[in-house]
Design an enzyme around this catalytic site. Structure first.
Site, mmCIF file in Angstrom:
data_model
loop_
_atom_site.group_PDB
_atom_site.id
_atom_site.type_symbol
_atom_site.label_atom_id
_atom_site.label_comp_id
_atom_site.label_asym_id
_atom_site.label_seq_id
_atom_site.Cartn_x
_atom_site.Cartn_y
_atom_site.Cartn_z
ATOM 1 N N LYS A 38 0.700 -31.606 69.679
ATOM 2 C CA LYS A 38 -0.478 -31.524 70.563
ATOM 3 C C LYS A 38 -1.463 -32.632 70.186
ATOM 4 C CE LYS A 38 -3.990 -28.310 72.273
ATOM 5 N NZ LYS A 38 -3.807 -28.743 73.667
ATOM 6 N N HIS A 54 -1.298 -24.325 67.392
ATOM 7 C CA HIS A 54 -0.422 -25.004 68.351
ATOM 8 C C HIS A 54 0.650 -25.821 67.642
ATOM 9 C CE1 HIS A 54 -3.529 -24.001 71.296
ATOM 10 N NE2 HIS A 54 -2.618 -24.244 72.221
HETATM 11 P P1 NAD Z 1 3.908 -33.931 77.161
HETATM 12 O O1 NAD Z 1 3.398 -35.087 76.366
HETATM 13 O O2 NAD Z 1 5.223 -33.328 76.800
HETATM 14 O O3 NAD Z 1 3.978 -34.337 78.714
HETATM 15 C C1 NAD Z 1 3.029 -35.157 79.351
HETATM 16 C C2 NAD Z 1 3.775 -36.014 80.337
HETATM 17 O O4 NAD Z 1 2.830 -36.755 81.104
HETATM 18 C C3 NAD Z 1 4.707 -37.043 79.655
HETATM 19 O O5 NAD Z 1 6.021 -36.916 80.158
HETATM 20 C C4 NAD Z 1 4.085 -38.374 80.019
HETATM 21 O O6 NAD Z 1 5.036 -39.414 80.189
HETATM 22 C C5 NAD Z 1 3.412 -38.014 81.348
HETATM 23 N N1 NAD Z 1 2.420 -39.006 81.741
HETATM 24 C C6 NAD Z 1 1.582 -39.745 80.960
HETATM 25 N N2 NAD Z 1 0.861 -40.589 81.719
HETATM 26 C C7 NAD Z 1 1.240 -40.369 82.993
HETATM 27 C C8 NAD Z 1 0.859 -40.931 84.237
HETATM 28 N N3 NAD Z 1 -0.086 -41.897 84.303
HETATM 29 N N4 NAD Z 1 1.455 -40.482 85.353
HETATM 30 C C9 NAD Z 1 2.396 -39.513 85.304
HETATM 31 N N5 NAD Z 1 2.814 -38.951 84.144
HETATM 32 C C10 NAD Z 1 2.230 -39.374 83.014
HETATM 33 O O7 NAD Z 1 2.756 -32.848 77.094
HETATM 34 P P2 NAD Z 1 2.856 -31.290 77.477
HETATM 35 O O8 NAD Z 1 3.057 -30.497 76.237
HETATM 36 O O9 NAD Z 1 3.789 -31.108 78.624
HETATM 37 O O10 NAD Z 1 1.362 -31.009 77.944
HETATM 38 C C11 NAD Z 1 0.784 -31.717 79.030
HETATM 39 C C12 NAD Z 1 -0.668 -31.294 79.180
HETATM 40 O O11 NAD Z 1 -0.716 -29.923 79.578
HETATM 41 C C13 NAD Z 1 -1.497 -31.389 77.892
HETATM 42 O O12 NAD Z 1 -2.791 -31.828 78.221
HETATM 43 C C14 NAD Z 1 -1.526 -29.955 77.387
HETATM 44 O O13 NAD Z 1 -2.638 -29.682 76.567
HETATM 45 C C15 NAD Z 1 -1.604 -29.222 78.705
HETATM 46 N N6 NAD Z 1 -1.188 -27.813 78.679
HETATM 47 C C16 NAD Z 1 -1.934 -26.961 79.426
HETATM 48 C C17 NAD Z 1 -1.580 -25.640 79.524
HETATM 49 C C18 NAD Z 1 -2.387 -24.738 80.424
HETATM 50 O O14 NAD Z 1 -2.055 -23.551 80.565
HETATM 51 N N7 NAD Z 1 -3.452 -25.254 81.052
HETATM 52 C C19 NAD Z 1 -0.452 -25.157 78.872
HETATM 53 C C20 NAD Z 1 0.298 -26.060 78.091
HETATM 54 C C21 NAD Z 1 -0.074 -27.397 78.030
#
Ligand code: NAD
Length: 251
Positions: free
Chosen positions: A140, A136
């Site tokens: 991450k 990744h």
């Molecule tokens: P990122 O850090 O870019 O985005 C996360 C966002 O959540 C940030 O903008 C942050 O400000 C926001 N956030 C934090 N606390 C919050 C709250 N209390 N209320 C609202 N927003 C809040 O991360 P990302 O790369 O976009 O990934 C997000 C999540 O998705 C991770 O856990 C990642 O592992 C997961 N993910 C899952 C898949 C899937 O297919 N299931 C795919 C990619 C990423």
């Protein structure tokens, strides 16, 4: 879209809007998103009028998933969760919210990853050993990936159902601790790679007598998750129940 300012939130907001019948109406995040894609920004779900929302999609971080689950349960709104890295407690909280509304949660929404899980379960009983390498991007925050843990469970279950037990491994002396990765049970080892330039990739390496099988999946762009999220959004509603993964919806 909770986590609407994040990498996934922004990609999903842009691309879900292109799907017939789907409109991303609200981006919820602790900080303002770079692009709104026609949605309204809210600093928290508490400010959102539930009557204007059919489904909440959460790609944020584990604490806020619990808040989203409670909000959806209270307001009887379906919830799709992509956020990974939840503790057992947080996961239990999410599952208990599903007594009041529909929740679909998956560690990987890309169709290729869902299919590679299926293929892994098919192959698992036929090989002596299997190791997982998940790769990744370097921002991450959790390791190993939720996807690798899910596939490890699926592999272990398929091996157990077939009565296959991994033989004890002879490597016992470590010049460098951790060189063999993490044991996810029954000798299924997970190795986590974090590098700039990567998005989300996974290799499942099966080894047997005189042969190997590698199942590799690559997400080159976050757009790879959009179709699976759209499938989950189309299937979730306020009917109580917890569903893990989207495998059942892909025939
Ligand atoms: P990122 O850090 O870019 O985005 C996360 C966002 O959540 C940030 O903008 C942050 O400000 C926001 N956030 C934090 N606390 C919050 C709250 N209390 N209320 C609202 N927003 C809040 O991360 P990302 O790369 O976009 O990934 C997000 C999540 O998705 C991770 O856990 C990642 O592992 C997961 N993910 C899952 C898949 C899937 O297919 N299931 C795919 C990619 C990423």
């Amino acid at each position: 879209m909770v986590g609407g300012a994040g990498r996934m939130g922004q990609s999903l907001a842009e691309n879900l809007n292109l799907i017939d019948g789907m409109v991303v109406c609200a981006l919820v995040d602790t900080h303002e998103p770079e692009h709104l894609y026609g949605a309204t920004y809210f600093a928290s779900l508490a400010q959102v009028d539930p009557s204007g929302v059919d489904v909440v999609v959460d790609f944020s971080q584990p604490d806020s998933v619990v808040t989203s689950a409670r909000w959806c349960a209270t307001n009887r709104v379906g919830l799709v969760i992509g956020t990974t890295g939840l503790s057992d407690d947080q996961r239990a909280n999410v599952e208990s919210a599903a007594a009041a509304t529909g929740i679909i949660m998956a560690s990987n929404f890309s169709l290729g990853a869902v299919l590679s899980e299926r293929f892994a379960a098919m192959a698992a009983p036929y090989f002596e050993r299997v190791e997982i390498i998940e790769l990744h991007h370097d921002r991450k925050v959790d390791a190993p990936s939720g996807t690798s843990l899910t596939v490890a469970t699926r592999i272990r279950d398929a091996r157990a159902a077939a009565g296959r037990v991994t033989p004890e491994e002879p490597t016992k002396r470590f010049t460098l601790e951790g060189a063999r990765g993490a044991d996810a049970g029954d000798g299924v080892r997970i190795h986590s790679v974090r590098l700039p330039g990567l998005i989300a990739h996974q290799e499942l390496l099966f080894g047997g007598a005189g042969e190997g099988l590698t199942i590799r999946h690559d997400s080159y762009d976050r757009v790879s998750f959009v179709q699976g999220v759209a499938i989950a959004v189309a299937h979730v509603d306020a009917t109580p129940g917890f569903t893990w993964g989207i495998d059942d919806f892909i025939t």
